[in-house]
Design an enzyme around this catalytic site. Structure first.
Site, PDB file in Angstrom:
ATOM      1  N   SER A   6       0.810  -1.093   0.085  1.00 37.83           N
ATOM      2  CA  SER A   6      -0.002  -0.070   0.031  1.00 37.83           C
ATOM      3  C   SER A   6       0.934   1.383  -0.017  1.00 37.83           C
ATOM      4  O   SER A   6       1.621   1.389   0.969  1.00 37.83           O
ATOM      5  CB  SER A   6      -0.740   0.203   1.309  1.00 37.83           C
ATOM      6  OG  SER A   6      -1.157   1.353   1.625  1.00 37.83           O
ATOM      7  N   HIS A  29      -2.184  -2.203  -3.709  1.00 39.84           N
ATOM      8  CA  HIS A  29      -3.323  -1.829  -2.852  1.00 39.84           C
ATOM      9  C   HIS A  29      -3.267  -0.297  -2.712  1.00 39.84           C
ATOM     10  O   HIS A  29      -2.636   0.419  -2.336  1.00 39.84           O
ATOM     11  CB  HIS A  29      -3.260  -2.410  -1.279  1.00 39.84           C
ATOM     12  CG  HIS A  29      -4.200  -2.151  -0.264  1.00 39.84           C
ATOM     13  ND1 HIS A  29      -5.036  -3.035  -0.363  1.00 39.84           N
ATOM     14  CD2 HIS A  29      -4.560  -1.310   0.385  1.00 39.84           C
ATOM     15  CE1 HIS A  29      -6.048  -2.727   0.599  1.00 39.84           C
ATOM     16  NE2 HIS A  29      -5.543  -1.660   1.023  1.00 39.84           N
ATOM     17  N   ASP A  31      -5.287   2.494  -1.027  1.00 41.70           N
ATOM     18  CA  ASP A  31      -5.908   3.202   0.057  1.00 41.70           C
ATOM     19  C   ASP A  31      -6.654   4.357  -0.015  1.00 41.70           C
ATOM     20  O   ASP A  31      -6.130   5.330   0.052  1.00 41.70           O
ATOM     21  CB  ASP A  31      -4.886   2.989   1.366  1.00 41.70           C
ATOM     22  CG  ASP A  31      -4.791   1.717   2.276  1.00 41.70           C
ATOM     23  OD1 ASP A  31      -3.842   1.259   2.493  1.00 41.70           O
ATOM     24  OD2 ASP A  31      -5.762   1.050   2.244  1.00 41.70           O
ATOM     25  N   MET A  33      -9.272   7.152   0.641  1.00 38.17           N
ATOM     26  CA  MET A  33      -9.715   7.930   2.117  1.00 38.17           C
ATOM     27  C   MET A  33     -10.164   9.097   1.580  1.00 38.17           C
ATOM     28  O   MET A  33      -9.850  10.160   0.787  1.00 38.17           O
ATOM     29  CB  MET A  33      -8.524   8.171   3.008  1.00 38.17           C
ATOM     30  CG  MET A  33      -7.927   6.755   3.238  1.00 38.17           C
ATOM     31  SD  MET A  33      -6.595   7.139   4.536  1.00 38.17           S
ATOM     32  CE  MET A  33      -6.043   5.621   4.931  1.00 38.17           C
ATOM     33  N   HIS A  62      -9.056  -0.266  -2.204  1.00 36.48           N
ATOM     34  CA  HIS A  62      -9.700  -0.280  -0.645  1.00 36.48           C
ATOM     35  C   HIS A  62     -10.442   0.858  -0.298  1.00 36.48           C
ATOM     36  O   HIS A  62      -9.843   2.022  -0.161  1.00 36.48           O
ATOM     37  CB  HIS A  62      -8.814  -0.668   0.493  1.00 36.48           C
ATOM     38  CG  HIS A  62      -9.020  -0.604   1.651  1.00 36.48           C
ATOM     39  ND1 HIS A  62      -8.391  -0.613   2.938  1.00 36.48           N
ATOM     40  CD2 HIS A  62     -10.415  -0.622   2.407  1.00 36.48           C
ATOM     41  CE1 HIS A  62      -9.004  -0.515   4.092  1.00 36.48           C
ATOM     42  NE2 HIS A  62     -10.255  -0.725   3.809  1.00 36.48           N
ATOM     43  N   MET A  64     -12.190   3.286   1.829  1.00 31.98           N
ATOM     44  CA  MET A  64     -12.430   3.857   3.194  1.00 31.98           C
ATOM     45  C   MET A  64     -13.110   4.931   3.068  1.00 31.98           C
ATOM     46  O   MET A  64     -12.645   6.600   3.306  1.00 31.98           O
ATOM     47  CB  MET A  64     -10.937   4.039   3.988  1.00 31.98           C
ATOM     48  CG  MET A  64     -10.406   2.746   4.342  1.00 31.98           C
ATOM     49  SD  MET A  64      -8.854   2.707   5.047  1.00 31.98           S
ATOM     50  CE  MET A  64      -7.849   2.742   3.531  1.00 31.98           C
ATOM     51  N   MET A 134      -9.301  -5.329   8.932  1.00 31.56           N
ATOM     52  CA  MET A 134      -8.623  -3.938   9.101  1.00 31.56           C
ATOM     53  C   MET A 134      -7.940  -4.529  10.432  1.00 31.56           C
ATOM     54  O   MET A 134      -8.667  -4.650  11.467  1.00 31.56           O
ATOM     55  CB  MET A 134      -9.293  -2.670   9.327  1.00 31.56           C
ATOM     56  CG  MET A 134      -9.509  -2.227   8.101  1.00 31.56           C
ATOM     57  SD  MET A 134      -8.402  -2.088   6.840  1.00 31.56           S
ATOM     58  CE  MET A 134      -7.350  -0.810   7.672  1.00 31.56           C
ATOM     59  N   GLY A 142       1.640   2.715   9.645  1.00 30.16           N
ATOM     60  CA  GLY A 142       2.489   2.854  10.500  1.00 30.16           C
ATOM     61  C   GLY A 142       2.185   2.669  12.136  1.00 30.16           C
ATOM     62  O   GLY A 142       2.637   2.630  12.971  1.00 30.16           O
ATOM     63  N   ASP A 172      -5.039  -5.990   6.731  1.00 27.79           N
ATOM     64  CA  ASP A 172      -4.519  -4.822   6.509  1.00 27.79           C
ATOM     65  C   ASP A 172      -4.098  -3.817   7.566  1.00 27.79           C
ATOM     66  O   ASP A 172      -5.125  -3.392   8.352  1.00 27.79           O
ATOM     67  CB  ASP A 172      -5.462  -3.701   5.538  1.00 27.79           C
ATOM     68  CG  ASP A 172      -5.124  -2.451   5.084  1.00 27.79           C
ATOM     69  OD1 ASP A 172      -5.548  -1.883   4.273  1.00 27.79           O
ATOM     70  OD2 ASP A 172      -4.147  -1.948   5.701  1.00 27.79           O
ATOM     71  N   GLY A 173      -2.654  -3.703   7.783  1.00 30.11           N
ATOM     72  CA  GLY A 173      -2.418  -2.832   9.036  1.00 30.11           C
ATOM     73  C   GLY A 173      -1.401  -3.458   9.863  1.00 30.11           C
ATOM     74  O   GLY A 173      -1.846  -4.405  10.486  1.00 30.11           O
ATOM     75  N   GLY A 194       2.322  -1.635   4.309  1.00 32.48           N
ATOM     76  CA  GLY A 194       3.013   0.024   3.838  1.00 32.48           C
ATOM     77  C   GLY A 194       4.276   0.100   4.334  1.00 32.48           C
ATOM     78  O   GLY A 194       5.059  -0.084   3.488  1.00 32.48           O
ATOM     79  N   SER A 195       4.320   0.626   5.511  1.00 33.66           N
ATOM     80  CA  SER A 195       5.516   1.039   6.262  1.00 33.66           C
ATOM     81  C   SER A 195       6.719  -0.194   6.057  1.00 33.66           C
ATOM     82  O   SER A 195       7.983   0.253   5.753  1.00 33.66           O
ATOM     83  CB  SER A 195       5.537   1.647   7.508  1.00 33.66           C
ATOM     84  OG  SER A 195       4.492   0.971   8.166  1.00 33.66           O
TER      85      SER A 195
HETATM   86  C1  DX5 Z   1      -4.887   2.014   7.307  1.00 31.41           C
HETATM   87  C2  DX5 Z   1      -4.032   1.932   5.987  1.00 31.41           C
HETATM   88  C3  DX5 Z   1      -2.741   1.004   6.375  1.00 31.41           C
HETATM   89  C4  DX5 Z   1      -1.946   0.811   5.398  1.00 31.41           C
HETATM   90  C5  DX5 Z   1      -0.824  -0.152   5.604  1.00 31.41           C
HETATM   91  O1  DX5 Z   1      -5.933   2.813   6.993  1.00 31.41           O
HETATM   92  O2  DX5 Z   1      -4.803   0.917   5.258  1.00 31.41           O
HETATM   93  O3  DX5 Z   1      -3.244  -0.081   7.123  1.00 31.41           O
HETATM   94  O4  DX5 Z   1      -2.617   0.011   4.382  1.00 31.41           O
HETATM   95  O5  DX5 Z   1       0.035   0.534   6.599  1.00 31.41           O
HETATM   96  P1  DX5 Z   1       1.174  -0.166   7.464  1.00 31.41           P
HETATM   97  O6  DX5 Z   1       1.437  -1.301   6.749  1.00 31.41           O
HETATM   98  O7  DX5 Z   1       2.176   0.975   7.652  1.00 31.41           O
HETATM   99  O8  DX5 Z   1       0.353  -0.639   8.744  1.00 31.41           O
HETATM  100 ZN    ZN Z   2      -6.026  -0.838   2.747  1.00 31.39          ZN
END
Ligand code: DX5
Ligand code: ZN
Length: 213
Positions: A6, A29, A31, A33, A62, A64, A134, A142, A172-173, A194-195
């Site tokens: 992501s 992916h 994200d 928002m 995704h 959101m 989630m 992060g 995810d997360g 992501g991170s």
């Molecule tokens: C939250 C995002 C994060 C992202 C992943 O809304 O959806 O979860 O994709 O971020 P990391 O891998 O840095 O948790």
């Molecule tokens: Zn996501």
């Protein structure tokens, strides 16, 4: 497991090389928002269109956002292969949203936030291609993996086996090497990262490590 980077935490000033750096991942992916369903605003379908021109990966969108019914057609035409909306944002119109996504020849997923119980998904599981758990509060990268998420993954893996369904389970997360192993053992098929990837110089190595976690 399939790794879906992501690039929420990516450097948008240098998007082409960021996309290049994760070309080894089969999925991408997005994200999305809207600043209402979650406090942050990220991007719209224009980014998806632009990246579709330089990537042949599987586009995993995704949403959101508060009003997915208004965005689904736009993301489908922008190049989505799969669109996931939130159960908390369907205002009892879930069945119609699933039908709309599938009518556009796009795979359909539903996501739930950490506080939403996984049993709420049961009425829709037979119609879904994917469920997105989630494992952090949606809204930013992060954050730390919420350990209760593991039970939801186990529930979905068991339910799929007993009822002979074939939805994929995506998480995810807060995914790193340690949590990737936990979610794989619980039954996850795809992890959104992501991170852990974007924080590394050698992203190919990070993706390989996660694939073998
Ligand atoms: C939250 C995002 C994060 C992202 C992943 O809304 O959806 O979860 O994709 O971020 P990391 O891998 O840095 O948790
Ligand atoms: Zn996501």
């Amino acid at each position: 497991m399939i790794i879906a980077p992501s690039f929420l935490t990516a450097d948008f000033a240098d998007l082409d090389s960021e996309i290049n750096s994760i070309q080894f991942a089969k999925w991408l992916h997005f994200d999305v928002m809207d600043g209402r369903f979650v406090p942050k605003y990220t991007y719209n379908e224009e980014i998806v269109k632009r990246i579709k021109r330089i990537s042949s990966q599987f586009f995993d969108i995704h949403l959101m956002i508060e009003t997915p019914e208004k965005a689904i057609v736009g993301y489908a035409s922008a190049g989505a292969d799969l669109i996931t909306f939130h159960l908390e944002a369907t205002n009892n119109n879930t069945d119609n949203l699933i039908k709309l996504v599938k009518s556009l020849n796009v795979q359909c997923g539903i996501s739930i936030k950490p506080k939403t119980s996984v049993e709420n998904l049961v009425p829709y599981l037979a119609a879904l291609d994917l469920v997105l758990i989630m494992s952090v509060e949606p809204g930013q990268g992060g954050q730390k993996y919420i350990s209760e998420s593991t039970n939801k993954i186990q529930f979905l893996a068991k339910y799929r086996r007993i009822h002979k369904l074939n939805y994929k389970i995506e998480v995810d997360g807060g995914i790193n090497l340690e949590t990737a192993k936990i979610v794989r053992e619980a039954g996850a098929d795809i992890i959104v990262v992501g991170s852990y990837i974007f924080g590394r110089k050698d992203r190919k190595a990070a993706i390989k490590e996660l694939e073998n976690a």
